[in-house]
Write a protein that holds these residues in place. Structure first.
Motif, PDB file in Angstrom:
ATOM      1  N   CYS A  40      -3.162  16.855   4.637  1.00 48.23           N
ATOM      2  CA  CYS A  40      -3.023  15.574   5.676  1.00 48.23           C
ATOM      3  C   CYS A  40      -2.573  15.939   7.089  1.00 48.23           C
ATOM      4  CB  CYS A  40      -2.328  14.251   5.371  1.00 48.23           C
ATOM      5  SG  CYS A  40      -2.830  13.580   3.622  1.00 48.23           S
ATOM      6  N   HIS A  42      -1.163  15.873  10.684  1.00 48.73           N
ATOM      7  CA  HIS A  42      -0.826  14.959  11.759  1.00 48.73           C
ATOM      8  C   HIS A  42      -0.363  15.552  13.216  1.00 48.73           C
ATOM      9  CE1 HIS A  42       0.087  12.153   8.410  1.00 48.73           C
ATOM     10  NE2 HIS A  42       0.613  13.247   7.757  1.00 48.73           N
ATOM     11  N   SER A  94      -7.512   1.630   6.439  1.00 49.51           N
ATOM     12  CA  SER A  94      -7.963   2.093   4.835  1.00 49.51           C
ATOM     13  C   SER A  94      -9.423   1.515   4.644  1.00 49.51           C
ATOM     14  CB  SER A  94      -6.906   1.679   4.083  1.00 49.51           C
ATOM     15  OG  SER A  94      -5.551   2.138   4.340  1.00 49.51           O
ATOM     16  N   GLU A 119      -2.769   9.363   8.787  1.00 49.74           N
ATOM     17  CA  GLU A 119      -1.994   7.990   8.658  1.00 49.74           C
ATOM     18  C   GLU A 119      -2.851   6.802   8.831  1.00 49.74           C
ATOM     19  OE1 GLU A 119      -1.835  10.148  12.725  1.00 49.74           O
ATOM     20  OE2 GLU A 119      -1.708  10.665  10.674  1.00 49.74           O
ATOM     21  N   ARG A 120      -4.023   7.184   9.115  1.00 51.65           N
ATOM     22  CA  ARG A 120      -4.923   5.778   9.333  1.00 51.65           C
ATOM     23  C   ARG A 120      -5.408   5.440   8.139  1.00 51.65           C
ATOM     24  NH1 ARG A 120      -7.488   5.913  15.338  1.00 51.65           N
ATOM     25  NH2 ARG A 120      -5.801   6.941  16.232  1.00 51.65           N
ATOM     26  N   ALA A 122      -3.338   5.706   5.176  1.00 50.63           N
ATOM     27  CA  ALA A 122      -1.962   6.152   4.390  1.00 50.63           C
ATOM     28  C   ALA A 122      -1.651   5.649   2.886  1.00 50.63           C
ATOM     29  CB  ALA A 122      -0.634   5.939   5.359  1.00 50.63           C
ATOM     30  N   ASP A 123      -2.219   4.338   2.845  1.00 53.93           N
ATOM     31  CA  ASP A 123      -2.256   3.838   1.825  1.00 53.93           C
ATOM     32  C   ASP A 123      -3.141   4.351   0.596  1.00 53.93           C
ATOM     33  OD1 ASP A 123      -4.050   2.260   3.350  1.00 53.93           O
ATOM     34  OD2 ASP A 123      -3.504   0.512   2.080  1.00 53.93           O
ATOM     35  N   LEU A 125      -3.928   7.679   0.430  1.00 58.50           N
ATOM     36  CA  LEU A 125      -3.527   9.065   0.099  1.00 58.50           C
ATOM     37  C   LEU A 125      -2.987   9.132  -1.190  1.00 58.50           C
ATOM     38  CD1 LEU A 125      -2.221  10.040   3.642  1.00 58.50           C
ATOM     39  CD2 LEU A 125      -4.479  10.246   2.902  1.00 58.50           C
ATOM     40  N   HIS A 131       1.519  17.363   3.622  1.00 64.35           N
ATOM     41  CA  HIS A 131       1.520  16.764   4.974  1.00 64.35           C
ATOM     42  C   HIS A 131       1.874  17.973   5.968  1.00 64.35           C
ATOM     43  CE1 HIS A 131       1.198  12.283   4.323  1.00 64.35           C
ATOM     44  NE2 HIS A 131       1.631  12.800   3.254  1.00 64.35           N
TER      45      HIS A 131
END
Length: 173
Positions: A40, A42, A94, A119-120, A122-123, A125, A131
């Motif tokens: 992921c 960032h 999500s 992070e767009r 995140a739920d 992942l 990260h």
């Protein structure tokens, strides 16, 4: 044999001095990643996320050019291991990411998955994802890279305690 389970993510950081050095580090790290790895990424616009993925592609033996999938959202590449490069910049959340089939890549892709703007979603992942946080370094072309190892894996990390990281932490460019 039982391995202790880590409940917190292990973090480490390094700084590269150029785009080429960022790609070289990513390429060297990619050579150690097993199938099913989810990364992921960032960072702000222009931080170097796509540059990092270009290095991953080199390390995975991808021969064709790698660009940002900002408009296509998902690009797949063939190499020693397949690479799925996903860009969620234009995704609103999500539900949109789920509609793209993101979960198939997160849990069923037999290669390396690199997700920009993770992070767009995140739920969605998995807890086992890495990260990679990329930001400006101490000089204009430098990049600070913070790697967070998945918690609870109990596996040795080829970067955080190994030769790959030690070489780059010591300025191995």
């Amino acid at each position: 044999m039982m391995h202790p389970v880590t409940t917190q993510r292990q973090m480490t950081e390094l700084e590269t001095t150029s785009a080429a050095a960022t790609q070289a580090f990513a390429a060297e790290w990619a050579a150690t990643l097993p199938p099913g790895t989810v990364l992921c990424l960032h960072g702000e616009l222009g931080a170097g996320k796509t540059c990092f993925v270009q290095g991953l592609a080199k390390g995975l033996g991808v021969r064709r050019p790698v660009g940002s999938p900002t408009f296509t959202l998902i690009n797949e590449y063939r190499g020693r291991l397949p690479l799925a490069h996903i860009d969620l910049y234009r995704v609103r959340g999500s539900a949109d990411a789920f509609g793209l089939g993101l979960e198939d890549y997160l849990f069923h892709f037999d290669g390396v998955v690199a997700i920009e703007w993770a992070e767009r979603a995140a739920d969605l992942l998995p807890e086992t994802c890495w990260h990679v946080r990329i930001s400006a370094g101490t000089a204009p072309d430098h990049r600070r890279i913070v790697l967070e190892r998945p918690a609870g894996t109990g596996r040795a990390c080829p970067v955080l305690g190994g030769k790959v990281f030690a070489r780059w932490r010591g300025g191995g460019e």
